[in-house]
Every structure is written in structure tokens, then in C-alpha cells.
Scaffold this motif. Structure first.
Motif, PDB file in Angstrom:
ATOM      1  N   SER A 122       0.817  -1.214   0.000  1.00 50.11           N
ATOM      2  CA  SER A 122       0.000   0.000   0.000  1.00 50.11           C
ATOM      3  C   SER A 122       0.850   1.264   0.000  1.00 50.11           C
ATOM      4  N   GLY A 123       2.162   1.105   0.133  1.00 50.59           N
ATOM      5  CA  GLY A 123       3.059   2.261   0.107  1.00 50.59           C
ATOM      6  C   GLY A 123       3.163   2.989   1.432  1.00 50.59           C
ATOM      7  N   TYR A 124       2.795   2.321   2.530  1.00 53.42           N
ATOM      8  CA  TYR A 124       2.900   2.948   3.843  1.00 53.42           C
ATOM      9  C   TYR A 124       4.363   3.006   4.255  1.00 53.42           C
ATOM     10  N   ARG A 125       4.752   4.109   4.815  1.00 53.77           N
ATOM     11  CA  ARG A 125       6.142   4.333   5.223  1.00 53.77           C
ATOM     12  C   ARG A 125       6.351   4.004   6.700  1.00 53.77           C
ATOM     13  N   CYS A 126       5.345   4.306   7.524  1.00 55.36           N
ATOM     14  CA  CYS A 126       5.462   4.118   8.963  1.00 55.36           C
ATOM     15  C   CYS A 126       4.201   3.444   9.484  1.00 55.36           C
ATOM     16  N   VAL A 127       4.376   2.431  10.342  1.00 53.41           N
ATOM     17  CA  VAL A 127       3.239   1.740  10.943  1.00 53.41           C
ATOM     18  C   VAL A 127       3.467   1.593  12.443  1.00 53.41           C
ATOM     19  N   HIS A 128       2.395   1.294  13.151  1.00 50.62           N
ATOM     20  CA  HIS A 128       2.407   1.185  14.606  1.00 50.62           C
ATOM     21  C   HIS A 128       1.864  -0.185  14.983  1.00 50.62           C
ATOM     22  N   ILE A 129       2.617  -0.928  15.794  1.00 51.52           N
ATOM     23  CA  ILE A 129       2.175  -2.243  16.240  1.00 51.52           C
ATOM     24  C   ILE A 129       2.199  -2.285  17.762  1.00 51.52           C
ATOM     25  N   VAL A 130       1.077  -2.707  18.339  1.00 45.86           N
ATOM     26  CA  VAL A 130       0.972  -2.878  19.793  1.00 45.86           C
ATOM     27  C   VAL A 130       1.158  -4.363  20.083  1.00 45.86           C
ATOM     28  N   HIS A 131       2.160  -4.682  20.902  1.00 46.92           N
ATOM     29  CA  HIS A 131       2.431  -6.075  21.246  1.00 46.92           C
ATOM     30  C   HIS A 131       2.193  -6.353  22.719  1.00 46.92           C
ATOM     31  N   GLY A 132       2.061  -5.325  23.520  1.00 45.74           N
ATOM     32  CA  GLY A 132       1.867  -5.494  24.954  1.00 45.74           C
ATOM     33  C   GLY A 132       3.193  -5.612  25.673  1.00 45.74           C
ATOM     34  N   LYS A 133       3.133  -5.479  26.982  1.00 40.53           N
ATOM     35  CA  LYS A 133       4.353  -5.544  27.793  1.00 40.53           C
ATOM     36  C   LYS A 133       4.613  -6.935  28.342  1.00 40.53           C
TER      37      LYS A 133
END
Length: 181
Positions: A122-133
Motif C-alpha cells: 500500500s506504500g505505507y512508510r510508517c506503521v504502529h504495532i501494539v504487542h503489549g508488555k
């Protein structure tokens, strides 16, 4: 310095010239199309079977396990170190996000690979992933966080990653800088 006294006429002229104003809630300026940063080198697309070969295990890449509150970061070889600083400071705006809470290692890896592949396409440059602590991990170390730390280093489309700002999950989430397709 003395305070300058304005006449009513000057004050009205100023208000008329300035017009309606509103307070600024964010001091970051986002420009679209103008003054674009130079793109990073593009890597060839990997097939899904290649990226599923991401390995598990402690000690891989010389990594020691990280704790729940430890921050993680990485910059690929050949990528400027200031990219990590810009990523950490919010210069890149996340264009997509994913939450991996509650998933086992195999499911998380499958979802991660699929998500990153779709984002690159999709051409996204930056993404955010939540994995938890990983507070509910059986071991003293968070399993998913340590796996994410290892998998992202192995993924060919990942140029850099760093723990997110506290407002976006802190040590329980990462910002990822991706190659452009």
C-alpha cells in the motif's frame, strides 16, 4: 522595554486583518507533496514464504531477552541513524496500526508478516504495532515482545523500529519504518 499603547482604531485594524484565530493543539507541521524527504533505497519485494521463515529463539542476533518495561530499537545496516531519531520523535506519522494482544507466537507471526506485506504494497512508510508488555507471560520475560524484537530485525522490509511514545503504548508498542515498494 516599554509597552506600546495601541489606539482603538489600530486594535480594530489588527483584528480585522488577522481574522478569526484558533489555538494550535499540535506544533508539528505535516506537508503533503511539498518538501518531501528523499526516499530511502527500495528493496525487492519478498514472497510470503520467505518472510514466514522468521526464526524464534533466545540468543539469536546476539540479543538478550528484554523485560516488560525495556525499550527496543533497531536500524538496518545502510540506513541513516537519524532515521531512528526522527521515528522516535514523531517525524513519521503512522499510517496503519495493528494490535497483537492475546495472540500466540505462531498466530502473531502470521498476522505480523501479512500486515507488513500489505502495508508495503500500500506504500505505507510508517506503521504502529501494539504487542503489549507481557505482564501475564509465564516466564519473567515477555514472549511476544521478545519475538517482535527478533522478527522485525529479520524482516527485509523493515528499515528501523523503536518503542512507541507513552501516548501510543510506550514499551508495549513499536513504530516501524518500512521500505517503499
Amino acid at each position: 522595554m516599554t509597552k506600546k499603547i495601541l489606539s482603538e482604531e489600530d486594535r480594530d485594524l489588527f483584528r480585522e486583518t488577522v481574522g478569526n484565530v484558533r489555538s494550535v493543539k499540535n506544533d508539528k507541521a505535516y506537508t503533503y507533496g511539498q518538501n518531501k524527504p528523499k526516499p530511502f533505497p527500495r528493496r525487492p519485494m519478498a514472497g510470503p514464504e520467505e518472510n514466514l521463515a522468521l526464526t524464534l529463539g533466545e540468543g539469536a542476533y546476539g540479543l538478550s531477552p528484554v523485560g516488560a518495561e525495556d525499550e527496543i530499537s533497531y536500524v538496518a545496516q545502510g540506513i541513516p541513524k537519524d532515521s531512528l531519531v526522527k521515528l522516535r520523535q514523531g517525524y513519521f506519522v503512522p499510517e496503519a496500526e495493528m494490535d497483537l494482544h492475546g495472540l500466540g507466537s505462531n498466530d502473531a507471526k502470521r498476522e505480523l508478516v501479512k500486515f507488513l506485506r500489505d502495508c508495503v504494497r500500500s506504500g505505507y512508510r510508517c506503521v504502529h504495532i501494539v504487542h503489549g508488555k507481557g505482564y501475564r507471560s509465564e516466564d519473567q520475560y515477555p514472549m511476544l515482545k521478545n519475538n517482535i524484537n527478533l522478527w522485525l530485525r529479520q524482516h527485509r522490509d523493515v528499515q528501523a523500529f523503536t518503542s512507541a511514545a507513552p501516548k501510543d503504548g510506550g514499551a508495549g508498542a513499536v513504530y516501524i519504518l518500512l521500505c517503499l515498494p
